[in-house]
Scaffold this motif. Structure first.
Motif, PDB file in Angstrom:
ATOM      1  N   ILE A  60       0.948  -1.254  -0.188  1.00 22.27           N
ATOM      2  CA  ILE A  60      -0.116   0.003   0.010  1.00 22.27           C
ATOM      3  C   ILE A  60       0.936   1.286   0.206  1.00 22.27           C
ATOM      4  O   ILE A  60       1.931   1.312   0.935  1.00 22.27           O
ATOM      5  N   VAL A  61       0.479   2.178  -0.963  1.00 22.15           N
ATOM      6  CA  VAL A  61       1.253   3.276  -1.085  1.00 22.15           C
ATOM      7  C   VAL A  61       0.438   4.542  -0.644  1.00 22.15           C
ATOM      8  O   VAL A  61      -0.536   4.690  -1.357  1.00 22.15           O
ATOM      9  N   LEU A  62       0.942   5.183   0.435  1.00 25.23           N
ATOM     10  CA  LEU A  62       0.138   6.547   0.759  1.00 25.23           C
ATOM     11  C   LEU A  62       0.720   7.760   0.198  1.00 25.23           C
ATOM     12  O   LEU A  62       2.319   7.811   0.565  1.00 25.23           O
ATOM     13  N   ILE A  63       0.488   8.469  -0.734  1.00 23.16           N
ATOM     14  CA  ILE A  63       1.030   9.747  -1.319  1.00 23.16           C
ATOM     15  C   ILE A  63       0.434  10.792  -0.637  1.00 23.16           C
ATOM     16  O   ILE A  63      -0.932  10.857  -0.907  1.00 23.16           O
ATOM     17  N   VAL A  64       1.021  11.743   0.027  1.00 22.49           N
ATOM     18  CA  VAL A  64       0.703  12.909   0.506  1.00 22.49           C
ATOM     19  C   VAL A  64       1.453  13.996   0.176  1.00 22.49           C
ATOM     20  O   VAL A  64       2.829  14.178   0.372  1.00 22.49           O
ATOM     21  N   SER A  65       0.975  14.994  -0.618  1.00 18.28           N
ATOM     22  CA  SER A  65       1.735  16.001  -1.054  1.00 18.28           C
ATOM     23  C   SER A  65       0.910  17.569  -1.022  1.00 18.28           C
ATOM     24  O   SER A  65      -0.151  17.479  -0.870  1.00 18.28           O
ATOM     25  N   GLY A  66       1.522  18.420  -1.758  1.00 18.47           N
ATOM     26  CA  GLY A  66       0.623  19.652  -1.746  1.00 18.47           C
ATOM     27  C   GLY A  66      -0.719  19.529  -2.682  1.00 18.47           C
ATOM     28  O   GLY A  66      -1.400  20.290  -2.747  1.00 18.47           O
ATOM     29  N   GLY A  67      -0.400  18.569  -3.770  1.00 14.22           N
ATOM     30  CA  GLY A  67      -1.611  18.537  -4.835  1.00 14.22           C
ATOM     31  C   GLY A  67      -2.225  17.295  -4.591  1.00 14.22           C
ATOM     32  O   GLY A  67      -3.129  17.132  -5.384  1.00 14.22           O
TER      33      GLY A  67
ATOM     34  N   ALA B  43      -6.127   0.040   5.003  1.00 17.95           N
ATOM     35  CA  ALA B  43      -5.857  -0.466   3.552  1.00 17.95           C
ATOM     36  C   ALA B  43      -4.933  -1.428   3.811  1.00 17.95           C
ATOM     37  O   ALA B  43      -5.215  -2.702   3.184  1.00 17.95           O
ATOM     38  N   VAL B  44      -3.663  -1.451   4.523  1.00 13.96           N
ATOM     39  CA  VAL B  44      -2.824  -2.563   4.602  1.00 13.96           C
ATOM     40  C   VAL B  44      -3.569  -3.821   5.354  1.00 13.96           C
ATOM     41  O   VAL B  44      -3.314  -5.001   4.775  1.00 13.96           O
ATOM     42  N   ARG B  45      -4.296  -3.694   6.266  1.00 13.59           N
ATOM     43  CA  ARG B  45      -4.818  -4.692   6.931  1.00 13.59           C
ATOM     44  C   ARG B  45      -6.068  -5.444   6.173  1.00 13.59           C
ATOM     45  O   ARG B  45      -5.844  -6.594   5.751  1.00 13.59           O
ATOM     46  N   GLU B  46      -6.737  -4.481   5.600  1.00 14.43           N
ATOM     47  CA  GLU B  46      -7.956  -5.050   4.591  1.00 14.43           C
ATOM     48  C   GLU B  46      -7.298  -5.804   3.374  1.00 14.43           C
ATOM     49  O   GLU B  46      -8.057  -6.668   3.022  1.00 14.43           O
ATOM     50  N   LYS B  47      -6.452  -5.450   2.927  1.00 18.91           N
ATOM     51  CA  LYS B  47      -5.717  -5.882   1.631  1.00 18.91           C
ATOM     52  C   LYS B  47      -4.842  -7.140   2.103  1.00 18.91           C
ATOM     53  O   LYS B  47      -4.176  -7.861   1.369  1.00 18.91           O
ATOM     54  N   ASP B  48      -4.489  -7.559   3.429  1.00 21.71           N
ATOM     55  CA  ASP B  48      -3.830  -8.512   3.884  1.00 21.71           C
ATOM     56  C   ASP B  48      -2.621  -8.578   3.499  1.00 21.71           C
ATOM     57  O   ASP B  48      -1.886  -9.290   3.023  1.00 21.71           O
ATOM     58  N   LEU B  49      -1.870  -7.323   3.418  1.00 20.68           N
ATOM     59  CA  LEU B  49      -0.434  -6.870   3.365  1.00 20.68           C
ATOM     60  C   LEU B  49       0.498  -6.679   4.291  1.00 20.68           C
ATOM     61  O   LEU B  49      -0.147  -6.542   5.563  1.00 20.68           O
TER      62      LEU B  49
ATOM     63  N   ASP C  76       4.679  -0.225  13.979  1.00 22.78           N
ATOM     64  CA  ASP C  76       5.357  -1.160  14.809  1.00 22.78           C
ATOM     65  C   ASP C  76       4.379  -2.040  15.858  1.00 22.78           C
ATOM     66  O   ASP C  76       4.567  -3.234  15.947  1.00 22.78           O
ATOM     67  N   ARG C  77       3.132  -1.523  16.110  1.00 22.96           N
ATOM     68  CA  ARG C  77       2.173  -1.726  17.094  1.00 22.96           C
ATOM     69  C   ARG C  77       1.512  -2.985  16.174  1.00 22.96           C
ATOM     70  O   ARG C  77       1.125  -4.161  16.654  1.00 22.96           O
ATOM     71  N   ALA C  78       0.941  -2.630  14.800  1.00 20.28           N
ATOM     72  CA  ALA C  78       0.500  -3.712  14.081  1.00 20.28           C
ATOM     73  C   ALA C  78       1.329  -4.763  13.340  1.00 20.28           C
ATOM     74  O   ALA C  78       0.955  -5.520  12.529  1.00 20.28           O
ATOM     75  N   GLY C  79       2.627  -4.571  13.398  1.00 25.57           N
ATOM     76  CA  GLY C  79       3.461  -5.648  12.840  1.00 25.57           C
ATOM     77  C   GLY C  79       3.794  -5.672  11.287  1.00 25.57           C
ATOM     78  O   GLY C  79       3.857  -6.386  10.629  1.00 25.57           O
ATOM     79  N   ILE C  80       3.571  -4.027  10.955  1.00 23.34           N
ATOM     80  CA  ILE C  80       3.747  -3.759   9.583  1.00 23.34           C
ATOM     81  C   ILE C  80       4.964  -2.986   9.281  1.00 23.34           C
ATOM     82  O   ILE C  80       5.438  -2.205   9.901  1.00 23.34           O
ATOM     83  N   GLU C  81       5.708  -3.459   8.294  1.00 18.50           N
ATOM     84  CA  GLU C  81       6.823  -2.794   7.753  1.00 18.50           C
ATOM     85  C   GLU C  81       6.600  -1.408   7.137  1.00 18.50           C
ATOM     86  O   GLU C  81       5.530  -1.116   6.367  1.00 18.50           O
ATOM     87  N   LEU C  82       7.144  -0.501   7.462  1.00 17.39           N
ATOM     88  CA  LEU C  82       6.847   0.987   7.099  1.00 17.39           C
ATOM     89  C   LEU C  82       8.108   1.433   6.323  1.00 17.39           C
ATOM     90  O   LEU C  82       9.294   1.490   6.724  1.00 17.39           O
ATOM     91  N   ARG C  83       8.095   2.005   4.967  1.00 19.24           N
ATOM     92  CA  ARG C  83       9.020   2.422   4.228  1.00 19.24           C
ATOM     93  C   ARG C  83       8.702   3.870   3.865  1.00 19.24           C
ATOM     94  O   ARG C  83       7.718   4.297   3.365  1.00 19.24           O
TER      95      ARG C  83
END
Length: 354
Positions: free
Chosen positions: A134-141, A263-269, A293-300
């Motif tokens: 899952i990719v979260l894009i957060v920017s000015g636009g 989104a990460v949880r519901e897509k089982d990623l 960290d609490r959810a055991g998900i890798e964050l990049r």
């Protein structure tokens, strides 16, 4: 020189002029110029000013990138450029520059979707993306949640976008309300560092169970801040800028993190990637890391230098396209300021592909 392709990336979708050089997944060097100061007095980007700044900055920024990479222009084997989305006049300048370079060197040209570039930026720091993320894009636009498989071979699935203001745009508007200047992200975050994020209870939109799970809305949050400031000023009190900034920032971060993790949880990623200019925000980086960290998900999250618009991220997409054997777009690729994200490479219009 290595025998691997050497890809030049060109970015000019907004107020940054970026050139980056990537080979075999490795960033060799980049140059970046910004016209943000020229837009500050207007409180936002003026397209005509941005386009003129791109014209002025193109050649010296390219020279900086070549020197940083330790290569000559003749070493470039492929060129990739943002062909959309973005400010029309700004996109045209960078794309024209890329076409000129590709034509002069007689090398292939790839038209790249700007948002795919943000996703690819992380690969320059952490290596290839996982098979699915899952990719979260957060920017000015843009504020979007994407389901990404192979970034350049598979379709990119939009799970949700903002219904109104992007997160970065909300930062800009709140910065103006608080008299902090432009661009809003850095100045609001600086003010928020000395404030209490629990001082004001600002709305977290679309967070109820029945709401669109991956959609965002920040317009109401901005309005709530404006009304709070108006009320305080009407009462003759001093506006607690730090507390308001911190409370606003926390409201944005809470929504971004909650929806991305959902989104990460519901897509089982297992992997969340956060990119874009707002990904430089310290509160977002810390909150996302703690939640993952609490959810055991890798964050990049890429380094701050690769969060804002830059040519390196476009070169990264171009490098992936070359290594995947994708057909070049060619010199006929047009600018598409309103390009919809379906894949990393923007297709030629039907009228030009026959």
């Amino acid at each position: 020189m290595t025998s691997a392709p050497v890809v030049l990336g060109v970015e000019s979708s907004c107020d940054e002029t970026g050139f980056g050089i990537v080979s075999d997944g490795v960033l060799l060097g980049q140059g970046l110029a910004s016209s943000a100061r020229q837009h500050a007095e207007f409180g936002g980007v003026v397209p005509e000013i941005a386009a003129r700044a791109h014209l002025d900055a193109a050649v010296p920024t390219l020279q900086i990138a070549l020197a940083d990479a330790g290569v000559e222009l003749g070493d470039i084997t492929h060129v990739a450029a943002t062909s959309g989305p973005g400010l029309a006049t700004a996109v045209h300048v960078g794309l024209a520059a890329a076409k000129s370079i590709a034509w002069a060197l007689d090398v292939p040209l790839y038209g790249v979707h700007h948002l795919a570039g943000h996703a690819a930026a992380d690969t320059l720091e952490h290596g290839p993306l996982p098979d699915e993320s899952i990719v979260l894009i957060v920017s000015g636009g843009h504020t979007s949640i994407l389901h990404v498989r192979d970034l350049v071979r598979d379709p990119i699935v939009h799970l949700g976008d903002t219904l109104d203001d992007a997160a970065g745009e909300a930062f800009d508007k709140v910065a103006r309300l608080l008299g902090l200047g432009y661009p809003g992200g850095p100045v609001v975050s600086k003010a928020a560092a000395g404030g209490d994020p629990r001082a004001f209870t600002f709305p977290r939109a679309l967070m109820r169970g029945g709401d669109a799970p991956y959609m965002f809305s920040f317009s109401g949050l901005k309005t709530a801040v404006a009304r709070t400031v108006e009320t305080i000023e009407r009462d003759g009190a001093a506006v607690p800028i730090a507390d308001i900034a911190a409370s606003f920032e926390q409201a944005v971060v809470d929504v971004l993190v909650a929806k991305a993790l959902k989104a990460v949880r519901e897509k089982d990623l297992q992997t969340l990637v956060i990119v874009g200019g707002v990904a430089a925000n310290a509160r977002l980086r810390t909150s996302a890391q703690e939640a993952c960290d609490r959810a055991g998900i890798e964050l990049r999250i890429p380094p701050i230098s690769l969060c804002t618009d830059n040519g390196a991220m476009i070169a990264a997409v171009g490098d992936l396209l070359v290594r995947a054997g994708a057909e070049p777009s060619g010199l006929a690729i047009p600018a598409d300021p309103s390009a919809v994200l379906h894949g990393a490479q923007l297709p030629l219009p039907a009228a030009l592909s026959v």
